[in-house]
Design a protein around this motif. Sequence first.
Motif, PDB file in Angstrom:
ATOM      1  N   UNK B 141     102.855  84.748  23.340  1.00  0.00           N
ATOM      2  CA  UNK B 141     103.047  83.210  23.172  1.00  0.00           C
ATOM      3  C   UNK B 141     103.504  82.516  24.767  1.00  0.00           C
ATOM      4  N   UNK B 142     104.334  83.547  25.276  1.00  0.00           N
ATOM      5  CA  UNK B 142     104.593  83.059  26.647  1.00  0.00           C
ATOM      6  C   UNK B 142     103.627  83.212  27.486  1.00  0.00           C
ATOM      7  N   UNK B 165     105.775  71.322  24.088  1.00  0.00           N
ATOM      8  CA  UNK B 165     104.951  72.557  24.682  1.00  0.00           C
ATOM      9  C   UNK B 165     105.674  73.887  24.579  1.00  0.00           C
ATOM     10  N   UNK B 166     106.922  73.492  24.616  1.00  0.00           N
ATOM     11  CA  UNK B 166     107.734  74.779  24.575  1.00  0.00           C
ATOM     12  C   UNK B 166     108.390  75.246  23.366  1.00  0.00           C
ATOM     13  N   UNK B 167     108.457  74.405  22.226  1.00  0.00           N
ATOM     14  CA  UNK B 167     108.953  74.597  21.119  1.00  0.00           C
ATOM     15  C   UNK B 167     108.792  75.502  20.317  1.00  0.00           C
ATOM     16  N   UNK B 171     114.181  81.100  22.469  1.00  0.00           N
ATOM     17  CA  UNK B 171     115.401  80.246  22.993  1.00  0.00           C
ATOM     18  C   UNK B 171     115.081  80.881  24.312  1.00  0.00           C
ATOM     19  N   UNK B 172     115.147  82.095  24.447  1.00  0.00           N
ATOM     20  CA  UNK B 172     115.175  83.044  25.929  1.00  0.00           C
ATOM     21  C   UNK B 172     113.946  82.518  26.744  1.00  0.00           C
ATOM     22  N   UNK B 173     112.953  82.702  25.970  1.00  0.00           N
ATOM     23  CA  UNK B 173     111.502  82.345  26.732  1.00  0.00           C
ATOM     24  C   UNK B 173     111.655  81.050  27.026  1.00  0.00           C
ATOM     25  N   UNK B 174     111.873  80.241  26.190  1.00  0.00           N
ATOM     26  CA  UNK B 174     111.681  78.787  26.434  1.00  0.00           C
ATOM     27  C   UNK B 174     112.726  78.292  27.584  1.00  0.00           C
TER      28      UNK B 174
END
Lengths: 530, 240
Positions: B141-142, B165-167, B171-174
Amino acid sequence: MMARRSVLIIAVLLLAVIGLAPMVVMFARSITVDGGLSLEFYRNLMASDRPWRLLGNSLTLASLVALLSTLLGVSLGIVLGKTDIPLRRLFTLLFTLPLLIPSYITALSWADVLGGSGLASHFVSAAWIKTASALLFGLPGCVLVLASTFMPVVMLATMIYLRTINPRLEEAARLVSRPSGVLRAITIPLIRPGIVLAATLVFLLALGDFGVPTFLRVDVFPTESFTQFSAFYNFGAATAAAVPLAILTIAVLGGEQLFLRHRTDELRPASGGDDLPRLRLGRGKPLVVIAVAVLCLVIVVIPLIALLVQSGSAGAYIRALHTVGDSLVRSLVLAAVGATALTILGFFVGYLIHTRALAVWRAVDAWTVLLFALPSTVIGIGLIALWNRPATNLIYATPLMILLGYLAQYTALTSRATVAGLALVPASMEEAAAVTGAGWVRRVILIVVPLVRRTLMGGWLIAYIFCLRDTGITMLVYPPGYDTLPVRILTLMANGAPDLIAAASVLMIVATVVPLAILALILGKQRRSR
Amino acid sequence: MTVIEFNSVSKTYQGKVVLEDFTLVVEAGERVVILGPSGCGKTTVLRLLAGFIAPDSGSVSIAGQLVAAEGKIIQPPERRNLGMVFQDMALWPHLTVEGNLEFGLKAQHVVKSERQRRITGMLALVQMDAYRRARPPELSGGQQQRIALARALILQPRVLLMDEALSSLDEELNQHLRKELLLLHGQLGFTLIYVTHDHVEAHDIGTQIVCMRKGRIERIGTASGVMPRGADTLGADAAK
């Protein structure tokens, strides 16, 4: 769980008896002479160069039909499924019409246009008609008729697969490219597996058709089985002639399974496709509309008009009703009963494929698709091989044989429709009913069936149309006195009056289109009331 | 310099008003976050800006040029010089990472050597050099998010649009990608329009925050002015 398993096993066993056993028995008969193993029938078959020539003709014909159908079908599918062209539904219905009626009726209607005293003879010179007639009664005409018959398969597949594309993929491309560039580089490549699948199906359908090549005097392989059986009653030779076609079909479908299945599985029709944004044709719209209308006129409307003109007067219809009325009634009854049986069997087979409840689900799916793609003569010969014996004469001598033929060839239509319908129903629906303590039968009747009701109705209608238009199987297996309308028309074509044949063909088209119109009205009413 | 101007824009969809009298001015280099609950019309703002839909009334201008007005799209999407990152990334699954990045460059007739140079540079920027030949379904995903960002930025757009776009990321990757986004913004200097329903994301990214509800702008101002860090009232309001 027990009820579910039992019902699904019964469905699989039924399919095995109806569809698998005839093929096995047919193959066994083709390698048996006087109770011993022998390849004599195959040796005889291959003794001359005729079978190879016929096979070559069949492959050429099927390839050209698949190519032309794909070129026309993809173009029309994109224009009708993706753009803001007016009269989209009318054009779609008209272009689909040739698929709904027996293909040889389309051939007949073309003969009524380009034949010696056909519609065109009133407008062009005799020399022109002679040339056109020579082309019609040959490979070019056969390609034209079969392509107009099977092109809707590619067109409809393109339209359906276009609805499976995530609109964001195209929007992302629109930010940097014109609509034509998006279509070329994103849209078409995304649906390419679906297009290839449809083209493969057209290839197989054209390969198995024998009504049109027979009428237009093109020698093809499927006629070989039929001739060996009906003209010479050499059953061993007929089965041997059917086997190469079966092997060819298995090979083509095997390739499809290997290379395309996992890709086409990813393309699932989305609901609400009518709301998808459409490409604006802009200033080119009049030109596109004219091109589509002219094509529709040439390949659909003019042949139909020729048929109507040929049928001439009300008197021809009265005579036609008098002559073929009993066949018409039988056709309607058999098609309705066949479609109902197909919907029921297809539902359970589809449910099995969707839920993967038995380990054999993949084999069952592949087998139903193979049976659908097999030439009808192969299935007909297989059914005769299995049921034509004293112990089963009670079945063989009745119209039940026709129904068995329908079930053998067309179960894929209703099972695939069921799978498509079930894919749109969340698994939690049935699970929620299970939690309340409802048994499987109750869940299926009260929850699952109502949720896929519309898909089942659509499946029933498709099955009805295919049963009604069936010629190949019925021609081989119908008991004396139980011919259907397509078979009767085909018989009349040998020596019947042209106006009578044309009127009977129009009756056949009406019998096909009327239920479609009724269903469209019902569904339209339902949609408006929601 | 004004880059984007919405002038009293309204949009109705299937009989429902999704945007009403929407007016907004965005200056070059700004990071504007449009914050609001689902169905408040924030994605419609992006789609109007991208040129996928036309306003029923009012007008939209980009860099002083009228691009859509009164039911008409005047300038089509491909001529607006915008980049966009979609909520589901919308990476083309039949193309490789390189193919995804190259598509826009080809459409703009960039010569091959320049295309290769820019793809190499952009992949290095988003730290995805090793995945040039990979296909999107093979990426995490990232990684997909980084490629989507690279694809949007490779044409050096004047405005980057990001729709939640980041939803979909944890949380960490966001948080990590938020930092990278700000870093890229500092390096490349584009104008950012970022749509979200998450007030933490809004606070971290936006220099200007537009709070929307039921198709209308409810509040507008700087991140610290409209939504001081730690004060969740606005986020709670927006989520209502």
